[in-house]
Design an enzyme around this catalytic site. Structure first.
Site, short mmCIF file in Angstrom:
data_model
loop_
_atom_site.label_atom_id
_atom_site.label_comp_id
_atom_site.label_asym_id
_atom_site.label_seq_id
_atom_site.Cartn_x
_atom_site.Cartn_y
_atom_site.Cartn_z
N CYS A 185 -9.51 -39.30 -110.93
CA CYS A 185 -7.49 -39.81 -111.62
C CYS A 185 -8.08 -40.71 -111.87
O CYS A 185 -8.45 -42.27 -111.85
CB CYS A 185 -6.79 -39.63 -109.72
N LEU A 186 -7.09 -40.82 -113.26
CA LEU A 186 -6.85 -42.34 -113.60
C LEU A 186 -5.95 -43.69 -113.05
O LEU A 186 -5.73 -44.49 -112.84
CB LEU A 186 -5.94 -41.84 -114.53
N HIS A 192 1.04 -34.72 -107.92
CA HIS A 192 1.01 -36.17 -108.06
C HIS A 192 3.21 -36.44 -108.69
O HIS A 192 3.22 -37.37 -108.03
CB HIS A 192 1.55 -36.61 -109.33
N GLN A 244 2.35 -41.68 -113.46
CA GLN A 244 1.12 -41.98 -113.07
C GLN A 244 1.87 -43.36 -114.54
O GLN A 244 0.69 -44.25 -114.38
CB GLN A 244 0.44 -41.38 -113.75
N GLY A 281 -6.01 -34.71 -117.41
CA GLY A 281 -4.12 -34.80 -116.88
C GLY A 281 -4.10 -35.61 -116.39
O GLY A 281 -4.20 -36.72 -116.65
N HIS A 319 -4.03 -31.07 -109.30
CA HIS A 319 -3.68 -32.27 -109.02
C HIS A 319 -2.27 -32.77 -109.44
O HIS A 319 -1.85 -33.53 -109.26
CB HIS A 319 -5.22 -32.55 -109.81
N GLU A 320 -2.10 -32.79 -111.08
CA GLU A 320 -1.50 -33.03 -111.72
C GLU A 320 0.17 -32.66 -110.63
O GLU A 320 0.35 -33.41 -110.65
CB GLU A 320 -1.15 -32.93 -113.38
#
Length: 171
Positions: free
Chosen positions: A94-95, A140, A51, A46, A136-137
Site C-alpha cells: 500500500c502506498l 480504503h 490517500q 491503485g 483493496h481500494e
C-alpha cells in the site's frame, strides 16, 4: 496535473469513511487526473482519494504491466455488488504503508458497480489482480487497510513501527 502528497500510516485520516460523490464535474475530473499522476509517480497500481487527504468515494487503478500501454481506470462511488465464494491470495502492499507487504486472502472475483469519469453508470466483473486491487481500494473508502486482513500480532507490529517512524520525523 499535480502530484499530491500521500497520507501515511498512522495518520487517522486513513480510518475515515469517505463520502459519496454527488456530481461529476471538471473539478472531480482534475482530481482523478491528479490521483493518477500521484499513483504513477509513487509508483503504484491503485489509489483511493482518501490517500491524498480527500475523503470522497473515488479511486483510480491501472493494473497494466510494466512496458505495456497504460490503462488508467477511474471508479466513482464504487460498490461491490457481488463477490465469489472462491478465494485468492495476493501479496499486497500500500502506498500509505510504504515498503510493507503481506499475503491477504480475498474473494477471487467481484462485480463492482460505479460511475466512470463521465458520470455514466458501469459494472465491471473483475478477477485476478484487478479484483484484488478493487477490493483493496474500496476498503480504503471504508476506512479499512489491508493490514486489517492479517493477524492482529503482525498488524500491531506494523502500526507500532509506523507510529515510531512518524514520531521521529516530527522531532
Amino acid at each position: 496535473m499535480t502530484i499530491k502528497p500521500l497520507i501515511i500510516l498512522p495518520d487517522p485520516l486513513l480510518r475515515q469513511l469517505s463520502k459519496p460523490i454527488e456530481r461529476v464535474d471538471a473539478d472531480l475530473q482534475r482530481l482523478a487526473d491528479d490521483m493518477l499522476e500521484t499513483m504513477y509517480d509513487a509508483p503504484g497500481i491503485g489509489l483511493a482519494a482518501i490517500q491524498i487527504g480527500v475523503p470522497r468515494r473515488m479511486l483510480v487503478i491501472d493494473v497494466s504491466r510494466e512496458g505495456e500501454e497504460k490503462q488508467p481506470q477511474v471508479f466513482i462511488n464504487p460498490e461491490i455488488v457481488k463477490s465469489s465464494d472462491d478465494r485468492s491470495v495476493y501479496e499486497e502492499g500500500c502506498l500509505s504503508i510504504p515498503d510493507y507487504y503481506a499475503e491477504v486472502e480475498r474473494p477471487a472475483t467481484v462485480s463492482v458497480k460505479y460511475l466512470d469519469r463521465e458520470g455514466k453508470e458501469q459494472t465491471v466483473d473483475a478477477d485476478g489482480l484487478l479484483a484484488t486491487c478493487l477490493q483493496h481500494e474500496i476498503d480504503h473508502l471504508n476506512g479499512v487497510l489491508f493490514i486489517d486482513h492479517i493477524s492482529r500480532l503482525k498488524r500491531e507490529m506494523v502500526i507500532k513501527k509506523f507510529t515510531k517512524a512518524a514520531k521521529s520525523k516530527a522531532l
